[in-house]
Design a protein around this motif. Structure first.
Motif, PDB file in Angstrom:
ATOM      1  N   GLY A 167       0.798  -1.217   0.000  1.00 17.12           N
ATOM      2  CA  GLY A 167       0.000   0.000   0.000  1.00 17.12           C
ATOM      3  C   GLY A 167       0.832   1.269   0.000  1.00 17.12           C
ATOM      4  N   LEU A 168       2.125   1.134   0.305  1.00 13.45           N
ATOM      5  CA  LEU A 168       3.011   2.302   0.317  1.00 13.45           C
ATOM      6  C   LEU A 168       3.830   2.428  -0.965  1.00 13.45           C
ATOM      7  CD1 LEU A 168       4.340   2.280   3.994  1.00 13.45           C
ATOM      8  CD2 LEU A 168       2.654   3.815   2.983  1.00 13.45           C
ATOM      9  N   ASP A 169       3.649   1.515  -1.901  1.00 19.94           N
ATOM     10  CA  ASP A 169       4.461   1.571  -3.124  1.00 19.94           C
ATOM     11  C   ASP A 169       4.244   2.873  -3.890  1.00 19.94           C
ATOM     12  OD1 ASP A 169       5.627  -0.829  -2.625  1.00 19.94           O
ATOM     13  OD2 ASP A 169       4.633  -1.939  -4.236  1.00 19.94           O
ATOM     14  N   TRP A 170       2.997   3.322  -3.995  1.00 19.74           N
ATOM     15  CA  TRP A 170       2.765   4.553  -4.749  1.00 19.74           C
ATOM     16  C   TRP A 170       3.380   5.767  -4.062  1.00 19.74           C
ATOM     17  CZ3 TRP A 170       0.529   9.326  -4.227  1.00 19.74           C
ATOM     18  CH2 TRP A 170       0.404  10.069  -5.410  1.00 19.74           C
ATOM     19  N   PRO A 171       3.175   5.994  -2.749  1.00 21.30           N
ATOM     20  CA  PRO A 171       3.857   7.128  -2.117  1.00 21.30           C
ATOM     21  C   PRO A 171       5.378   7.043  -2.237  1.00 21.30           C
ATOM     22  CG  PRO A 171       2.119   6.317  -0.687  1.00 21.30           C
ATOM     23  CD  PRO A 171       2.250   5.335  -1.810  1.00 21.30           C
ATOM     24  N   ARG A 172       5.914   5.852  -2.143  1.00 24.22           N
ATOM     25  CA  ARG A 172       7.361   5.704  -2.271  1.00 24.22           C
ATOM     26  C   ARG A 172       7.831   6.119  -3.664  1.00 24.22           C
ATOM     27  NH1 ARG A 172       7.182  -0.197   0.712  1.00 24.22           N
ATOM     28  NH2 ARG A 172       7.386   0.563   2.871  1.00 24.22           N
ATOM     29  N   SER A 173       7.143   5.643  -4.669  1.00 28.78           N
ATOM     30  CA  SER A 173       7.515   6.026  -6.036  1.00 28.78           C
ATOM     31  C   SER A 173       7.328   7.518  -6.265  1.00 28.78           C
ATOM     32  CB  SER A 173       6.683   5.227  -7.047  1.00 28.78           C
ATOM     33  OG  SER A 173       7.013   3.858  -6.998  1.00 28.78           O
ATOM     34  N   ARG A 174       6.296   8.066  -5.673  1.00 30.34           N
ATOM     35  CA  ARG A 174       6.032   9.502  -5.804  1.00 30.34           C
ATOM     36  C   ARG A 174       7.219  10.318  -5.288  1.00 30.34           C
ATOM     37  NH1 ARG A 174       2.526  13.486  -7.933  1.00 30.34           N
ATOM     38  NH2 ARG A 174       2.186  15.132  -6.414  1.00 30.34           N
ATOM     39  N   VAL A 175       7.763   9.918  -4.160  1.00 34.30           N
ATOM     40  CA  VAL A 175       8.886  10.643  -3.566  1.00 34.30           C
ATOM     41  C   VAL A 175      10.156  10.454  -4.393  1.00 34.30           C
ATOM     42  CG1 VAL A 175      10.414  10.686  -1.553  1.00 34.30           C
ATOM     43  CG2 VAL A 175       7.949  10.686  -1.227  1.00 34.30           C
ATOM     44  N   VAL A 176      10.377   9.257  -4.892  1.00 34.10           N
ATOM     45  CA  VAL A 176      11.549   9.004  -5.740  1.00 34.10           C
ATOM     46  C   VAL A 176      11.494   9.882  -6.990  1.00 34.10           C
ATOM     47  CG1 VAL A 176      12.670   7.285  -7.216  1.00 34.10           C
ATOM     48  CG2 VAL A 176      11.953   6.665  -4.907  1.00 34.10           C
ATOM     49  N   VAL A 177      10.340   9.937  -7.629  1.00 34.74           N
ATOM     50  CA  VAL A 177      10.188  10.736  -8.849  1.00 34.74           C
ATOM     51  C   VAL A 177      10.342  12.225  -8.547  1.00 34.74           C
ATOM     52  CG1 VAL A 177       8.569  11.424 -10.664  1.00 34.74           C
ATOM     53  CG2 VAL A 177       8.780   9.019 -10.026  1.00 34.74           C
ATOM     54  N   ALA A 178       9.735  12.697  -7.459  1.00 34.60           N
ATOM     55  CA  ALA A 178       9.827  14.113  -7.105  1.00 34.60           C
ATOM     56  C   ALA A 178      11.265  14.520  -6.831  1.00 34.60           C
ATOM     57  CB  ALA A 178       8.950  14.398  -5.885  1.00 34.60           C
ATOM     58  N   ALA A 179      12.011  13.685  -6.127  1.00 33.47           N
ATOM     59  CA  ALA A 179      13.410  13.996  -5.841  1.00 33.47           C
ATOM     60  C   ALA A 179      14.214  14.099  -7.125  1.00 33.47           C
ATOM     61  CB  ALA A 179      14.010  12.938  -4.918  1.00 33.47           C
ATOM     62  N   ARG A 180      14.009  13.149  -8.019  1.00 33.16           N
ATOM     63  CA  ARG A 180      14.736  13.155  -9.290  1.00 33.16           C
ATOM     64  C   ARG A 180      14.376  14.380 -10.120  1.00 33.16           C
ATOM     65  NH1 ARG A 180      19.108  12.851 -12.021  1.00 33.16           N
ATOM     66  NH2 ARG A 180      18.833  12.305 -14.211  1.00 33.16           N
ATOM     67  N   ALA A 181      13.072  14.685 -10.183  1.00 30.13           N
ATOM     68  CA  ALA A 181      12.621  15.816 -10.989  1.00 30.13           C
ATOM     69  C   ALA A 181      13.167  17.137 -10.471  1.00 30.13           C
ATOM     70  CB  ALA A 181      11.092  15.858 -11.020  1.00 30.13           C
ATOM     71  N   ALA A 182      13.386  17.218  -9.165  1.00 26.08           N
ATOM     72  CA  ALA A 182      13.901  18.442  -8.561  1.00 26.08           C
ATOM     73  C   ALA A 182      15.423  18.495  -8.536  1.00 26.08           C
ATOM     74  CB  ALA A 182      13.359  18.571  -7.131  1.00 26.08           C
ATOM     75  N   GLY A 183      16.084  17.459  -9.025  1.00 29.68           N
ATOM     76  CA  GLY A 183      17.540  17.444  -9.042  1.00 29.68           C
ATOM     77  C   GLY A 183      18.169  17.092  -7.707  1.00 29.68           C
ATOM     78  N   LEU A 184      17.402  16.440  -6.835  1.00 27.52           N
ATOM     79  CA  LEU A 184      17.921  16.024  -5.538  1.00 27.52           C
ATOM     80  C   LEU A 184      18.471  14.605  -5.613  1.00 27.52           C
ATOM     81  CD1 LEU A 184      15.012  17.298  -3.244  1.00 27.52           C
ATOM     82  CD2 LEU A 184      17.188  18.447  -3.720  1.00 27.52           C
ATOM     83  N   ALA A 185      19.218  14.220  -4.593  1.00 29.73           N
ATOM     84  CA  ALA A 185      19.720  12.850  -4.510  1.00 29.73           C
ATOM     85  C   ALA A 185      18.558  11.881  -4.332  1.00 29.73           C
ATOM     86  CB  ALA A 185      20.688  12.723  -3.334  1.00 29.73           C
ATOM     87  N   PRO A 186      18.725  10.629  -4.749  1.00 28.57           N
ATOM     88  CA  PRO A 186      17.669   9.644  -4.493  1.00 28.57           C
ATOM     89  C   PRO A 186      17.366   9.577  -2.988  1.00 28.57           C
ATOM     90  CG  PRO A 186      19.336   8.730  -5.955  1.00 28.57           C
ATOM     91  CD  PRO A 186      19.880  10.030  -5.443  1.00 28.57           C
TER      92      PRO A 186
END
Length: 308
Positions: A194-213
């Motif tokens: 049930g947490l897979d989507w929030p986890r992926s959301r954070v991974v994508v947001a970090a990448r899109a913003a130029g932050l570290a994984p």
């Protein structure tokens, strides 16, 4: 810092990509973690002896917790003990998780700790909007420029929904991650998936913003090392890099899960060698297609193998 600088402000901004100028790094932080830290060990701020053990544990970063791990009547003591600890620079970077940003305890934490030489980063709990990041960055800015690196923890549905605007809020923000215990309660999640989507959301947001994984949130059962290993494997597959821990026994499991295998290293080395000999997109002898993104991932894999 005034109360209004840490209180949650009304929503209303969507954030946006950072320009090259805004991505300029703040002043160097004390302590020298590996370029890609994998382990972040939490220790309660009101137990200096536990913090001392954490500093000697081999963790890449030690996070002194002033929030959930400290009872209300111990908050003042925890802050004072942490301020004493941060009066000097330690070989291991020391971050501090301050109290929730919508109350007076966070203001007191920031005023006491932000300018100390041993502080390598501030972890901000329960972030729900970009304005909170901006307020903390402005309140902790140093007269000569820069300030402590900030890390936002998203622990609610609202925080996850605003992951990208939060990740873009200010150049002082160096990372985002999830606080999964609170998030589970907020969402009513019962199963791990049930947490897979929030986890992926954070991974994508970090990448899109130029932050570290982002690093994974803690695995709460300190004796379930098999479950920890399986969870780390899942997190790595989703794009996380490293994990927070609450006990030293979890550290080698996390590191082993996130370090590349011999086969992965061999494949990465072959990709980098091929790109060196013949730059540009190409197909390797085994049929794999290689372009700039694949080469960048291979270089990151090799850099993990060079960790001290």
């Amino acid at each position: 810092m005034s109360r209004t600088t840490t209180a949650v402000k009304p929503p209303g901004t969507d954030g946006g990509p950072r320009s090259a100028a805004r991505r300029a790094a703040p002043a160097p932080a004390p302590g020298r973690p590996p370029a890609l830290p994998l382990t972040w060990l939490y220790a309660p701020g009101d137990r200096p002896q536990v913090v001392a053990k954490a500093l000697a544990s081999g963790a890449d970063v030690v996070v002194v917790d002033l929030e959930d791990a400290v009872a209300r009547d111990r908050k003042g003591y925890a802050r004072a003990a942490t301020a004493e600890l941060l009066g000097e620079v330690h070989p291991v970077p020391v971050h501090v998780r301050v109290n929730a940003l919508d109350g007076p305890l966070a203001r007191a934490d920031l005023e006491a700790l932000a300018g100390l030489p041993g502080l390598s980063g501030l972890r901000l709990p329960k972030v729900t909007c970009p304005e909170q990041i901006t307020a903390v960055a402005e309140a902790t800015a140093r007269p000569g420029g820069g300030g402590p690196p900030l890390y936002a923890l998203l622990e609610s549905a609202l925080g996850v929904e605003r992951a990208y605007p939060i990740a873009c809020a200010h150049p002082a923000l160096h990372g985002i991650g999830l606080g999964e215990a609170d998030l589970r309660a907020d969402l009513g999640v019962r199963e791990e998936t049930g947490l897979d989507w929030p986890r992926s959301r954070v991974v994508v947001a970090a990448r899109a913003a130029g932050l570290a994984p982002p690093a994974q949130s803690v695995h709460p059962d300190t004796r379930d090392l098999e479950g920890l290993a399986a969870s780390c494997a899942r997190g790595r597959a989703l794009g996380f890099l490293g994990r927070a821990a609450i006990h030293p026994r979890q550290l080698p499991i996390i590191e082993r899960a996130y370090l590349p295998t011999e086969r992965e290293l061999e494949e990465a080395a072959a990709i980098v060698e091929a790109a060196t000999v013949r730059p540009g997109a190409q197909a390797l002898a085994d049929g794999r297609f290689v372009d700039a993104a694949v080469v960048a991932a291979a270089r990151r894999t090799l850099s993990l193998a060079r960790r001290p």
